[in-house]
Enzyme design. Structure first.
Site, PDB file in Angstrom:
ATOM      1  N   CYS A 102       3.148  -5.045   6.705  1.00  0.00           N
ATOM      2  CA  CYS A 102       2.774  -4.733   5.334  1.00  0.00           C
ATOM      3  C   CYS A 102       3.956  -4.132   4.574  1.00  0.00           C
ATOM      4  O   CYS A 102       4.980  -3.784   5.156  1.00  0.00           O
ATOM      5  CB  CYS A 102       1.599  -3.759   5.309  1.00  0.00           C
ATOM      6  SG  CYS A 102       0.023  -4.501   5.804  1.00  0.00           S
ATOM      7  N   HIS A 120       0.823  -1.214   0.000  1.00  0.00           N
ATOM      8  CA  HIS A 120       0.000   0.000   0.000  1.00  0.00           C
ATOM      9  C   HIS A 120       0.849   1.253   0.000  1.00  0.00           C
ATOM     10  O   HIS A 120       2.071   1.211   0.173  1.00  0.00           O
ATOM     11  CB  HIS A 120      -0.944  -0.002   1.208  1.00  0.00           C
ATOM     12  CG  HIS A 120      -0.257   0.014   2.544  1.00  0.00           C
ATOM     13  ND1 HIS A 120       0.254   1.161   3.111  1.00  0.00           N
ATOM     14  CD2 HIS A 120      -0.007  -0.977   3.430  1.00  0.00           C
ATOM     15  CE1 HIS A 120       0.785   0.874   4.286  1.00  0.00           C
ATOM     16  NE2 HIS A 120       0.649  -0.430   4.507  1.00  0.00           N
TER      17      HIS A 120
END
Length: 319
Positions: free
Chosen positions: A218, A202
């Protein structure tokens, strides 16, 4: 044997490959490179820029498609916040491709760098696109192995897991159960959901942390990078996480070693690191010991620069 093929590489082929590298060095912001033949695994070129009085290494890193830690590694002894006016900085924009299939997305966690192999259309030349990324802290390690992109989300909302809300609460920072899209959303404007539950590639609203171990597992990218990747990657594209602190290439009979600091959760002694680096060399040489200059190899392992460095050969090993 791979080393023999390169040692006897046709001179015209060497010249064409060198021209490709130099041509891309002229474009400071380029992150896309022609994909070399399967027996060549090095792309890009080292560049040098001169700072102005108000530059920081973080500013220059983002401008040139680099992460925070890799530009610091390539410029030891230079103040990351005040490099000074007229300082010459090395831009580590030459990369050895990870030892992984050239398909989909490959992320080398110690390197904190993503490699994307887009599908080619008829008449197009295969390419590799590379971006710096942030990965998980030691206590929130990014997982290894293969998965895939299962969904693409534009302007995602963030639903902080209970574990992250608890961590923030202990610091006096209460998180809501839902953070809507917008400038305060830590996921930025784009997210790629992976087949591993809870893990994403992301964007971010804090781009200064890209290229560092700062996430909860992440993969975080610069906003402009994740938007470009989002447009190009397909759902169901493979994603391969690898742990390769040492990468090796052989070009025209010369060995190159690209060394990165190993992950903190995998501590190894210097001798163990040297052994791991030698193992990568032997993969490239077909298991044949080329007579490595062990003193130089130890230097590269002890002080990794994150860039491909020539690895000289010696008829006699040094301790």
């Amino acid at each position: 044997m791979l080393s023999e093929r390169h040692e006897h590489m046709h001179p015209i082929r060497i010249a064409l490959f060198t021209t490709v590298l130099i041509g891309f060095a002229a474009d400071a912001a380029a992150t896309s490179y022609p994909l070399p033949p399967s027996d060549i695994n090095i792309v890009g070129q080292i560049e040098v820029v001169q700072t102005q009085h108000d530059d920081t290494l973080a500013d220059i890193a983002r401008e040139h498609g680099l992460g925070h830690d890799e530009i610091v590694l390539a410029n030891p002894g230079i103040d990351r916040w005040l490099p000074g006016d007229g300082t010459h900085l090395v831009l580590p924009k030459r990369h050895i491709l990870p030892d992984a299939p050239r398909e989909g997305i490959v992320i080398n966690i110690p390197e904190m760098r993503l490699y994307f192999y887009p599908k080619t259309k008829p008449g197009e030349r295969p390419a590799v696109i590379t971006h710096p990324v942030s990965i998980g802290r030691m206590d929130w390690a990014t997982p290894l192995g293969r998965t895939q992109v299962v969904a693409k989300v534009k302007d995602p909302a963030w639903y902080p897991p209970e574990s992250i809300r608890k961590e923030h609460a202990e610091r006096g920072d209460e998180l809501p159960t839902r953070v809507p899209p917008g400038p305060d959303n830590p996921l930025g404007t784009r997210a790629l959901r992976l087949g591993i539950p809870g893990y994403l590639i992301h964007g971010t609203n804090r781009p200064y942390g890209v290229g560092m171990r700062v996430t909860h597992g992440c993969v975080r990218m610069y906003p402009e990078d994740v938007e470009a990747l989002y447009d190009d990657v397909d759902t169901n594209s493979s994603v391969h996480f690898v742990d390769q602190p040492f990468k090796v290439a052989m070009i025209a009979g010369t060995l190159f070693l690209e060394a990165h600091p190993p992950l903190d959760e995998n501590p190894m002694s210097e001798d163990e690191l040297v052994e791991a680096a030698v193992a990568e060399v032997l993969k490239v040489t077909g298991g044949v010991d080329p007579g490595l200059h062990m003193g130089r190899l130890r230097q590269l392992v002890r002080a990794p620069s994150g860039t491909p460095e020539p690895l000289p050969l010696s008829s006699a090993r040094t301790p």
